[in-house]
Write a protein that holds these residues in place. Sequence first.
Motif, PDB file in Angstrom:
ATOM      1  N   GLU A  74       0.824  -1.204   0.000  1.00  8.81           N
ATOM      2  CA  GLU A  74       0.000   0.000   0.000  1.00  8.81           C
ATOM      3  C   GLU A  74       0.860   1.258   0.000  1.00  8.81           C
ATOM      4  OE1 GLU A  74      -3.236  -0.177  -0.485  1.00  8.81           O
ATOM      5  OE2 GLU A  74      -3.091  -2.363  -0.449  1.00  8.81           O
ATOM      6  N   MET A  75       1.964   1.230   0.740  1.00  2.71           N
ATOM      7  CA  MET A  75       2.846   2.402   0.767  1.00  2.71           C
ATOM      8  C   MET A  75       3.499   2.623  -0.596  1.00  2.71           C
ATOM      9  SD  MET A  75       2.455   3.744   3.659  1.00  2.71           S
ATOM     10  CE  MET A  75       3.762   4.960   3.576  1.00  2.71           C
ATOM     11  N   ALA A  76       3.877   1.536  -1.264  1.00  7.59           N
ATOM     12  CA  ALA A  76       4.466   1.653  -2.602  1.00  7.59           C
ATOM     13  C   ALA A  76       3.460   2.240  -3.577  1.00  7.59           C
ATOM     14  CB  ALA A  76       4.943   0.285  -3.079  1.00  7.59           C
ATOM     15  N   ASP A  77       2.197   1.755  -3.499  1.00  4.32           N
ATOM     16  CA  ASP A  77       1.156   2.289  -4.378  1.00  4.32           C
ATOM     17  C   ASP A  77       0.856   3.751  -4.040  1.00  4.32           C
ATOM     18  OD1 ASP A  77       0.899  -0.043  -5.788  1.00  4.32           O
ATOM     19  OD2 ASP A  77      -0.824  -0.792  -4.660  1.00  4.32           O
ATOM     20  N   MET A  78       0.893   4.065  -2.747  1.00  2.00           N
ATOM     21  CA  MET A  78       0.635   5.440  -2.339  1.00  2.00           C
ATOM     22  C   MET A  78       1.655   6.404  -2.964  1.00  2.00           C
ATOM     23  SD  MET A  78       0.469   7.073   1.498  1.00  2.00           S
ATOM     24  CE  MET A  78      -0.987   6.129   1.932  1.00  2.00           C
ATOM     25  N   LEU A  79       2.943   6.027  -2.913  1.00  2.00           N
ATOM     26  CA  LEU A  79       3.975   6.872  -3.520  1.00  2.00           C
ATOM     27  C   LEU A  79       3.754   7.019  -5.020  1.00  2.00           C
ATOM     28  CD1 LEU A  79       7.131   5.563  -1.606  1.00  2.00           C
ATOM     29  CD2 LEU A  79       6.006   7.790  -1.336  1.00  2.00           C
ATOM     30  N   LYS A  80       3.370   5.917  -5.667  1.00  2.00           N
ATOM     31  CA  LYS A  80       3.138   5.948  -7.111  1.00  2.00           C
ATOM     32  C   LYS A  80       2.027   6.931  -7.460  1.00  2.00           C
ATOM     33  CE  LYS A  80       0.872   2.532  -8.959  1.00  2.00           C
ATOM     34  NZ  LYS A  80       0.521   1.191  -9.477  1.00  2.00           N
ATOM     35  N   TYR A  81       0.907   6.838  -6.748  1.00  2.00           N
ATOM     36  CA  TYR A  81      -0.219   7.704  -7.068  1.00  2.00           C
ATOM     37  C   TYR A  81       0.021   9.148  -6.620  1.00  2.00           C
ATOM     38  CZ  TYR A  81      -2.849   3.559  -8.412  1.00  2.00           C
ATOM     39  OH  TYR A  81      -3.262   2.425  -9.052  1.00  2.00           O
ATOM     40  N   GLN A  82       0.792   9.304  -5.547  1.00  2.00           N
ATOM     41  CA  GLN A  82       1.156  10.671  -5.145  1.00  2.00           C
ATOM     42  C   GLN A  82       1.988  11.366  -6.220  1.00  2.00           C
ATOM     43  OE1 GLN A  82       3.052  10.135  -1.324  1.00  2.00           O
ATOM     44  NE2 GLN A  82       1.204  10.770  -0.209  1.00  2.00           N
ATOM     45  N   HIS A  83       2.973  10.642  -6.749  1.00  2.00           N
ATOM     46  CA  HIS A  83       3.800  11.210  -7.825  1.00  2.00           C
ATOM     47  C   HIS A  83       2.945  11.522  -9.048  1.00  2.00           C
ATOM     48  CE1 HIS A  83       7.505  10.873  -5.701  1.00  2.00           C
ATOM     49  NE2 HIS A  83       7.564   9.539  -5.711  1.00  2.00           N
ATOM     50  N   SER A  84       2.026  10.634  -9.357  1.00  2.00           N
ATOM     51  CA  SER A  84       1.151  10.868 -10.504  1.00  2.00           C
ATOM     52  C   SER A  84       0.256  12.071 -10.252  1.00  2.00           C
ATOM     53  CB  SER A  84       0.305   9.621 -10.769  1.00  2.00           C
ATOM     54  OG  SER A  84      -0.532   9.812 -11.884  1.00  2.00           O
ATOM     55  N   TYR A  85      -0.225  12.209  -9.038  1.00  2.00           N
ATOM     56  CA  TYR A  85      -1.088  13.340  -8.680  1.00  2.00           C
ATOM     57  C   TYR A  85      -0.311  14.653  -8.821  1.00  2.00           C
ATOM     58  CZ  TYR A  85      -4.435  16.143  -6.020  1.00  2.00           C
ATOM     59  OH  TYR A  85      -5.352  17.092  -5.641  1.00  2.00           O
ATOM     60  N   ILE A  86       0.940  14.649  -8.305  1.00  2.00           N
ATOM     61  CA  ILE A  86       1.781  15.847  -8.376  1.00  2.00           C
ATOM     62  C   ILE A  86       2.085  16.205  -9.831  1.00  2.00           C
ATOM     63  CG2 ILE A  86       4.076  16.749  -7.843  1.00  2.00           C
ATOM     64  CD1 ILE A  86       3.935  15.075  -5.234  1.00  2.00           C
ATOM     65  N   ALA A  87       2.356  15.173 -10.623  1.00  2.00           N
ATOM     66  CA  ALA A  87       2.650  15.414 -12.043  1.00  2.00           C
ATOM     67  C   ALA A  87       1.464  16.062 -12.743  1.00  2.00           C
ATOM     68  CB  ALA A  87       3.026  14.103 -12.725  1.00  2.00           C
ATOM     69  N   ASN A  88       0.260  15.563 -12.477  1.00  2.00           N
ATOM     70  CA  ASN A  88      -0.934  16.163 -13.074  1.00  2.00           C
ATOM     71  C   ASN A  88      -1.151  17.586 -12.577  1.00  2.00           C
ATOM     72  OD1 ASN A  88      -2.753  14.188 -14.804  1.00  2.00           O
ATOM     73  ND2 ASN A  88      -1.834  12.936 -13.172  1.00  2.00           N
ATOM     74  N   SER A  89      -0.825  17.817 -11.303  1.00  2.00           N
ATOM     75  CA  SER A  89      -0.945  19.180 -10.757  1.00  2.00           C
ATOM     76  C   SER A  89      -0.009  20.141 -11.474  1.00  2.00           C
ATOM     77  CB  SER A  89      -0.622  19.174  -9.257  1.00  2.00           C
ATOM     78  OG  SER A  89      -1.515  18.359  -8.544  1.00  2.00           O
ATOM     79  N   ARG A  90       1.188  19.687 -11.759  1.00  2.00           N
ATOM     80  CA  ARG A  90       2.148  20.548 -12.470  1.00  2.00           C
ATOM     81  C   ARG A  90       1.670  20.877 -13.883  1.00  2.00           C
ATOM     82  NH1 ARG A  90       7.841  17.678 -10.553  1.00  2.00           N
ATOM     83  NH2 ARG A  90       7.859  18.587  -8.434  1.00  2.00           N
ATOM     84  N   VAL A  91       1.079  19.920 -14.534  1.00  2.00           N
ATOM     85  CA  VAL A  91       0.539  20.183 -15.878  1.00  2.00           C
ATOM     86  C   VAL A  91      -0.556  21.236 -15.789  1.00  2.00           C
ATOM     87  CG1 VAL A  91      -0.722  19.191 -17.818  1.00  2.00           C
ATOM     88  CG2 VAL A  91       1.142  17.908 -16.749  1.00  2.00           C
ATOM     89  N   VAL A  92      -1.435  21.092 -14.784  1.00  2.00           N
ATOM     90  CA  VAL A  92      -2.511  22.075 -14.593  1.00  2.00           C
ATOM     91  C   VAL A  92      -1.914  23.459 -14.371  1.00  2.00           C
ATOM     92  CG1 VAL A  92      -4.386  22.803 -13.090  1.00  2.00           C
ATOM     93  CG2 VAL A  92      -4.204  20.404 -13.763  1.00  2.00           C
ATOM     94  N   ASN A  93      -0.881  23.529 -13.506  1.00  2.00           N
ATOM     95  CA  ASN A  93      -0.237  24.821 -13.232  1.00  2.00           C
ATOM     96  C   ASN A  93       0.405  25.408 -14.499  1.00  2.00           C
ATOM     97  OD1 ASN A  93      -0.952  24.757 -10.535  1.00  2.00           O
ATOM     98  ND2 ASN A  93       0.959  23.722  -9.896  1.00  2.00           N
ATOM     99  N   ALA A  94       1.056  24.531 -15.274  1.00  3.68           N
ATOM    100  CA  ALA A  94       1.707  24.999 -16.507  1.00  3.68           C
ATOM    101  C   ALA A  94       0.685  25.554 -17.483  1.00  3.68           C
ATOM    102  CB  ALA A  94       2.502  23.865 -17.138  1.00  3.68           C
ATOM    103  N   ILE A  95      -0.448  24.842 -17.627  1.00  2.68           N
ATOM    104  CA  ILE A  95      -1.489  25.319 -18.549  1.00  2.68           C
ATOM    105  C   ILE A  95      -2.098  26.614 -18.032  1.00  2.68           C
ATOM    106  CG2 ILE A  95      -3.772  24.756 -19.497  1.00  2.68           C
ATOM    107  CD1 ILE A  95      -2.900  21.841 -19.605  1.00  2.68           C
TER     108      ILE A  95
END
Length: 469
Positions: free
Chosen positions: A432-453
């Motif tokens: 669960e912790m490994a999956d949590m890190l994976k989805y957190q990174h994905s969430y942050i990446a999507n947030s950065r795209v939103v900020n860039a746009i």
Amino acid sequence: MSFGGLYISISGLYANKKALDTISHNISNSNNPIYVRQSAIHASNRYSTTQVGNMQMGTGVHVEEIRQIRDEFIDLRLRREMEIHGYWSATSDVLHEVEMIFNEQTNSGLQKVMSNFWDSWSELYQKPDSITMRGLVHESAVAFVETVNHIDTQLDNLQLNLNKKILNEVDEINNILEDVMFFNEKIKLGEGQGENIRANDFRDSRNELLDKLSEKLPITYYEKYTGEVVISLNGRDLINGNYMNPLKIVKDNKGYGNIYWSDTNEKIDLQGKGELGGYIDARDEAVEKYRKSLNELVKTMADEINEVHKNGKSLDWDGKTNEEIEFFIGSGGEINAANIRVNPELGNFNKIAVSKSGALGDGENIKDILKLRDEINKELKDMTFDNFYRDIISTLGVERNKARSITLNQEILIKQIEDRKGAISAVSLDEEMADMLKYQHSYIANSRVVNAIDEMVENIVNRMGIVGR
């Protein structure tokens, strides 16, 4: 294009947030023994087609479902083995009770009482005219009678207790069916409203009920597209949608409850199946089998001794009257373990017929009585009284050991299946912790795209076309 990219990124935020919520829910239930871990399954949204060039463009991601990580075949096997365990566990428990009733493990059971009875006749043979020895014979006979009466009473009580157990089991089964109906409705509504995590929690509670029910009854089941489970017994539905067909109790002339279908009043055959079937078989067959064997022993022994005793003469014989005094009597027909009594006439110890001639010191009739102990008897499967009783106890021991061995083997097998199930369905904090890190990174990446746009749109709106800056 910019706004399309914004939509894609936002969909990624929502999807990853749902996955993180699912992981959080898994972690919070890591110590819940009935919980099955859940996983958010992502899927691509439908492609959009551009007006120019007829090209297809991705539109992001969505959560297809919140899936429980379980192997349904393991569940099926587990419940099949639990049904077998339920039957043999019930059988083992009842046979253990029968062993305790006969009480041969303590060397103070019927075998010892029978031995004392025969030995008292041997003592009387040494002193045929002794009132003390006659009293000893009478006392040992009373002990024999009271012992078999007590065994029969305890077997009766055991059957009554089993009957109560059966009635309680049926009530419990019907309550389980009602609870399954409740969870069926909750799951159907939850999934219809998109509350998949909550619906899966209801599934865990329902699966716990199915585990309990499968140990008691030989059920089959399947889940409908609505999320509701259909449960059947012997090919007929117990639960299907809003329909419930509870078990019905019908009592016979003994007051014993038998299981019937409530809709058709047909008797349900549960022989050899499930815990409920185990208790019914034990009440109607196993206990009755040992009562019948005990009755055969008691009746044959009483009849044989009576036949010899009637041919003897008592100390009160007047030399003329043909006494023919029976040693044992019954009530209401044939002698059995429940009604056997020592003839009240023998309360006068002089009435015990030990001689053939009536003369003092004559104990010849005792010899004929003692011979009965070692004679082969056709009514008792060509065995002596002692050997027939030993056969009853040894058969009981063999059947009890068989039931106990199967029960223990089933417990080991069930533990192995549960361990395998746990390896698939239990929550692993590391995973669960490994999956949590994976989805957190994905969430942050999507947030950065939103900020860039967002920055890009701001520049377009606020800065393009402004001269001198």
